[in-house]
Design a protein around this motif. Structure first.
Motif, short mmCIF file in Angstrom:
data_model
loop_
_atom_site.label_atom_id
_atom_site.label_comp_id
_atom_site.label_asym_id
_atom_site.label_seq_id
_atom_site.Cartn_x
_atom_site.Cartn_y
_atom_site.Cartn_z
N MET A 8 -4.88 -22.37 12.02
CA MET A 8 -3.91 -23.40 12.39
C MET A 8 -3.58 -24.30 11.20
O MET A 8 -2.43 -24.72 11.04
CB MET A 8 -4.42 -24.24 13.56
N ALA A 9 -4.55 -24.60 10.37
CA ALA A 9 -4.29 -25.43 9.20
C ALA A 9 -3.27 -24.77 8.28
O ALA A 9 -2.36 -25.43 7.77
CB ALA A 9 -5.60 -25.69 8.45
N ASP A 10 -3.41 -23.46 8.08
CA ASP A 10 -2.43 -22.73 7.27
C ASP A 10 -1.06 -22.74 7.94
O ASP A 10 -0.02 -22.89 7.29
CB ASP A 10 -2.88 -21.28 7.06
N ALA A 11 -1.05 -22.55 9.26
CA ALA A 11 0.22 -22.53 10.00
C ALA A 11 0.92 -23.88 9.92
O ALA A 11 2.15 -23.95 9.75
CB ALA A 11 -0.05 -22.14 11.46
N ILE A 12 0.17 -24.96 10.05
CA ILE A 12 0.75 -26.30 9.97
C ILE A 12 1.34 -26.54 8.59
O ILE A 12 2.42 -27.15 8.45
CB ILE A 12 -0.32 -27.36 10.32
N ASP A 13 0.65 -26.07 7.56
CA ASP A 13 1.16 -26.23 6.19
C ASP A 13 2.53 -25.57 6.05
O ASP A 13 3.46 -26.15 5.50
CB ASP A 13 0.16 -25.61 5.21
#
Length: 460
Positions: free
Chosen positions: A356-361
């Motif tokens: 999710m952190a990568d997706a939010i980025d």
């Protein structure tokens, strides 16, 4: 929408194909004399060089790239004179990287649209220049920094027309009218342009490009479909269709010796790995970008998913699928990605959090570019972002003030909470796995067919 393609007589560097490449064909029984003379006249007419007496200056040699190109008007002979850039002095110290529009930026643009130095070269024998060498006044094909010089020239011309360079993606440009509204966007991929906008944008910006550069070919939407950087684009009523089936069909199978085909666990050779890497990401693409309705109804929805230890070496796969959603649930896909999570994930919660952190980025990048092109200023808070996960424990960890047991994970979860507090993310919600669009990007054997002509229903 139009594409300004193959700007022939200006400095631009691309990876020159080797002599065995299908796009570079040399024929002993075909005369390229007229094509070579045309190229020499182009160099002269565009003041690419000035003649100098040969007094022993260090020179770069040249070569001809000759090819036959099929066009709607038949087969034409093409000859391009290029410099052997590998002969340049201090070549490794020369800045040469040039921005090209990324696929995410290209899809987003389509959705929104519904150093100088002395260099001497040896003239070719066709130029009939005895005891004369050429001192370059412009960058030419083959030089290390030709691509960067070309980009800087394009940027200079566009800025003279009051066009702004995107702070998010330097290969994307936008133009605002006297009232401050964005009325035109343009992307560049080396010497291929794609643009869309109002009549005023065409008159004040695009016509300037046409008059400044020698445009080899221009394609209009009225002609149906046209290719752009490997993607076939076409307009159908209010939709833009993107396909890359022609490119996919041109790909050849990777040959493997019959004696090795039965040994499924045997490692690939170096050559086989290189061939495989060249075809990764070349799967069938057939999607539409929709007219999504009123601007204030558009939002960004980010699907994220992971699969703990699903890779052959025990690594974890993470993926995300991001769409623009408008009125009545219509949506346009912007980006999708699947990759190894570099950090070791010790639990499903860790894997889902990192994914999710990568997706939010990626989502914040897209929101920043979207708002910049729509409103003239990058502000991701102006495009609501909703993140969807099928992991209950991740949702609970984000909503709870209680710290998770994995200390390394606390920072990632805290960052997500902070983005929600800063209104860069509207919310994180749970969805059933069967509705998780990113699931097919992380699970072995999983597949999904996504159609943009359907409707998207937000979950509560």
């Amino acid at each position: 929408m139009s594409k300004l393609k193959e700007l022939e007589n200006v400095a631009a560097e691309v990876e020159l194909p080797s002599s065995d490449d299908d796009s570079v064909m040399i024929f002993e029984d075909v005369s390229f004399r007229e094509a070579k003379l045309k190229e020499l006249n182009s160099w002269k007419n565009n003041s690419v060089y000035e003649e100098c007496t040969d007094t022993g200056q260090k020179c770069i040699s040249t070569r001809w790239i000759c090819s036959l190109k099929d066009t709607s008007e038949g087969t034409i002979h093409k000859a391009r004179l290029v410099a052997r850039g590998f002969e340049e002095f201090n070549r490794d110290d020369i800045p040469k990287d040039s921005p090209t529009c990324g696929t995410d930026s290209l899809r987003l643009v389509l959705a929104i649209l519904a150093q100088r130095r002395k260099i001497y070269i040896k003239p070719p024998m066709e130029a009939q220049c005895k005891d004369i060498i050429w001192k370059l006044r412009k960058c030419v094909y083959g030089l290390s920094d030709a691509s960067l010089s070309w980009y800087n020239r394009v940027k200079e011309v566009l800025e003279q027309c009051k066009v702004s360079v995107s702070k998010v993606d330097p290969a994307v440009f936008f133009w605002k009218n006297n009232k401050g509204s964005v009325e035109g966007v343009l992307t560049c991929h080396v010497d291929d342009f794609l643009w869309g906008g109002s009549k005023e944008f065409e008159e004040k910006v695009i016509n300037s490009i046409r008059s400044t550069f020698c445009v080899g070919k221009e394609e209009l939407e009225e002609n149906g479909s046209f290719p752009y950087v490997g993607i076939e684009l076409s307009k159908h009523e209010n939709d833009l269709h993107l396909r890359q089936n022609t490119y996919q069909n041109s790909l050849k199978f990777i040959p493997i010796e019959k004696s090795r085909m039965g040994v499924k666990e045997e490692l690939l050779t170096k050559e086989e790995r290189e061939l495989l890497q060249s075809k990764i990401g070349t799967n069938t693409l057939d999607c539409k970008t929709k007219k999504l309705g009123k601007d204030n109804a558009i939002r960004l929805v980010v699907f994220s998913d992971s699969s703990l230890g699903n890779l052959s070496d025990g690594g974890t796969q993470g993926g995300h699928f991001i769409v623009l959603v408008g009125e009545n649930g219509l949506f346009s896909p912007i980006t999708w990605q699947s990759k190894r999570i570099r950090r070791v994930a010790r639990s499903t919660l860790a894997a889902e959090t990192l994914a999710m952190a990568d997706a939010i980025d990626s989502g914040i990048f897209i929101a920043s570019l979207y708002t910049e092109l729509m409103y003239g200023k990058a502000d991701p808070t102006q495009l609501p972002i909703t993140c969807l996960t099928d992991c209950h424990s991740l949702l609970d960890a984000i909503k709870s003030t209680k710290q998770v047991s994995e200390k390394r994970l606390r920072l990632e979860i805290s960052s997500i909470r902070e983005l929600i507090q800063m209104h860069q993310i509207v919310s994180v919600k749970w969805i059933e796995t069967k509705h998780q669009l990113a699931d097919c990007l992380t699970k072995k054997g999983a597949s999904c067919h996504i159609t943009c002509s359907g409707h998207f229903k937000m979950v509560s």
